[in-house]
Design an enzyme around this catalytic site. Structure first.
Site, PDB file in Angstrom:
ATOM      1  N   MET A 121      -6.125  -3.300   1.435  1.00 49.01           N
ATOM      2  CA  MET A 121      -6.838  -4.047   0.138  1.00 49.01           C
ATOM      3  C   MET A 121      -5.921  -4.270  -0.972  1.00 49.01           C
ATOM      4  O   MET A 121      -5.423  -3.268  -1.433  1.00 49.01           O
ATOM      5  CB  MET A 121      -8.069  -3.652  -0.376  1.00 49.01           C
ATOM      6  CG  MET A 121      -9.253  -3.447   0.937  1.00 49.01           C
ATOM      7  SD  MET A 121     -10.681  -2.806   0.466  1.00 49.01           S
ATOM      8  CE  MET A 121     -10.334  -1.193   0.140  1.00 49.01           C
TER       9      MET A 121
ATOM     10  N   ILE B 237      -9.269   5.408   1.579  1.00 48.33           N
ATOM     11  CA  ILE B 237      -8.161   5.915   1.377  1.00 48.33           C
ATOM     12  C   ILE B 237      -7.739   5.296   0.053  1.00 48.33           C
ATOM     13  O   ILE B 237      -7.609   4.182  -0.117  1.00 48.33           O
ATOM     14  CB  ILE B 237      -6.931   5.750   2.577  1.00 48.33           C
ATOM     15  CG1 ILE B 237      -7.709   6.239   3.969  1.00 48.33           C
ATOM     16  CG2 ILE B 237      -5.682   6.382   1.942  1.00 48.33           C
ATOM     17  CD1 ILE B 237      -6.507   5.900   5.021  1.00 48.33           C
TER      18      ILE B 237
ATOM     19  N   GLY C 125      -7.089  -1.113  -5.471  1.00 51.03           N
ATOM     20  CA  GLY C 125      -6.013  -1.158  -4.532  1.00 51.03           C
ATOM     21  C   GLY C 125      -6.154   0.151  -3.337  1.00 51.03           C
ATOM     22  O   GLY C 125      -6.094   1.225  -3.942  1.00 51.03           O
ATOM     23  N   SER C 126      -6.363  -0.245  -2.247  1.00 50.91           N
ATOM     24  CA  SER C 126      -6.371   0.729  -1.236  1.00 50.91           C
ATOM     25  C   SER C 126      -6.468   0.435   0.225  1.00 50.91           C
ATOM     26  O   SER C 126      -6.060  -0.725   0.515  1.00 50.91           O
ATOM     27  CB  SER C 126      -7.679   1.717  -1.486  1.00 50.91           C
ATOM     28  OG  SER C 126      -8.604   0.599  -1.914  1.00 50.91           O
ATOM     29  N   ARG C 127      -7.092   1.208   0.939  1.00 49.18           N
ATOM     30  CA  ARG C 127      -6.991   1.094   2.327  1.00 49.18           C
ATOM     31  C   ARG C 127      -8.339   1.664   3.039  1.00 49.18           C
ATOM     32  O   ARG C 127      -8.887   2.671   2.714  1.00 49.18           O
ATOM     33  CB  ARG C 127      -5.767   1.527   3.003  1.00 49.18           C
ATOM     34  CG  ARG C 127      -5.716   1.476   4.524  1.00 49.18           C
ATOM     35  CD  ARG C 127      -4.505   1.920   4.987  1.00 49.18           C
ATOM     36  NE  ARG C 127      -4.246   2.903   6.086  1.00 49.18           N
ATOM     37  CZ  ARG C 127      -3.367   3.416   6.619  1.00 49.18           C
ATOM     38  NH1 ARG C 127      -2.189   3.433   5.977  1.00 49.18           N
ATOM     39  NH2 ARG C 127      -3.369   4.296   7.561  1.00 49.18           N
TER      40      ARG C 127
END
Length: 230
Positions: free
Chosen positions: A99, A157, A187-189
């Protein structure tokens, strides 16, 4: 849906204080130097947009495993899931959805089920698009189990910019596919561990929509191969 409905989207409650902070900073900056109004306004609008929480149309397919995040499929690998997730010792297909700061960051449940494990790990803040982020970054792991024993693991994450993982559920919480269960700020995953026998429905580089895009389909033949606790 009219034009305004597509532009003015609902905002998640987690974002209210941040939008208020950005707006206050803009007011103060404008008072000090008027040309700062426009950059401040742009950042405030971006912050509101980041915390947007649009309605989603959840697929009415009981065998579907739905994407928990908006973003791009950045990795598809077969790996052994973390032990705390209770998904066994064999390698499972892991789909990673990255993301960016422009994606909607509200995370949604992949399947109907009950939360069996919620485990938080402190860690680093490496680029979330890297493979090693799954192991080294700050993260929160969740396992959801269907009534028939099928389990799906989800790991939130943190990344370079993201510094706060928010989870709204705990052990024993009941979820329906598409329900909101958390978000990650800035912002991440997300990593999704698919059950054995699930037929992958996405490919690398594909854009996903939380609560709508089908990552995999269990199908009739998959049920006999999944949901085994080890």
């Amino acid at each position: 849906m009219n034009v305004l409905d597509s532009v003015i989207l609902p905002m998640h409650r987690e974002g209210r204080k941040f939008v208020a902070i950005f707006a206050l900073i803009t007011i103060i900056a404008t008072w000090l130097w008027q040309p700062l109004f426009w950059p401040g306004l742009a950042l405030t609008v971006w912050c509101y947009y980041f915390f947007r929480d649009p309605k989603r149309v959840v697929p009415q397919n009981p065998n579907a495993i739905i994407s928990p995040a908006d973003g791009v499929v950045s990795l598809i690998q077969d790996v052994v899931p973390p032990k705390e997730m209770g998904l066994g010792d064999e390698a499972l297909t892991r789909v990673s959805v990255f993301m960016s700061v422009f994606n909607c960051h509200v995370n949604r449940a992949c399947i109907d089920g009950v939360v069996r494990n919620v485990t938080y790990h402190h860690g680093k803040f490496l680029n979330a698009s890297l493979d090693k982020a799954s192991e080294h970054n700050e993260r929160n792991s969740i396992t959801v189990e269907r009534a028939d024993g099928v389990k799906v693991g989800i790991t939130q994450i943190a990344g370079l910019v993201a510094r706060r993982i928010v989870c709204f559920v705990k052990d024993g919480s009941s979820l329906s596919a598409g329900d909101r269960f958390g978000l990650i700020r800035f912002g991440s995953r997300l990593d999704i561990y698919l059950p054995k026998g699930a037929a992958l429905q996405v490919s690398l580089g594909q854009t996903t929509i939380a609560g709508e895009t089908i990552l995999a389909d269990l199908g009739d033949g998959a049920d006999a191969q999944v949901g085994i606790s080890k």
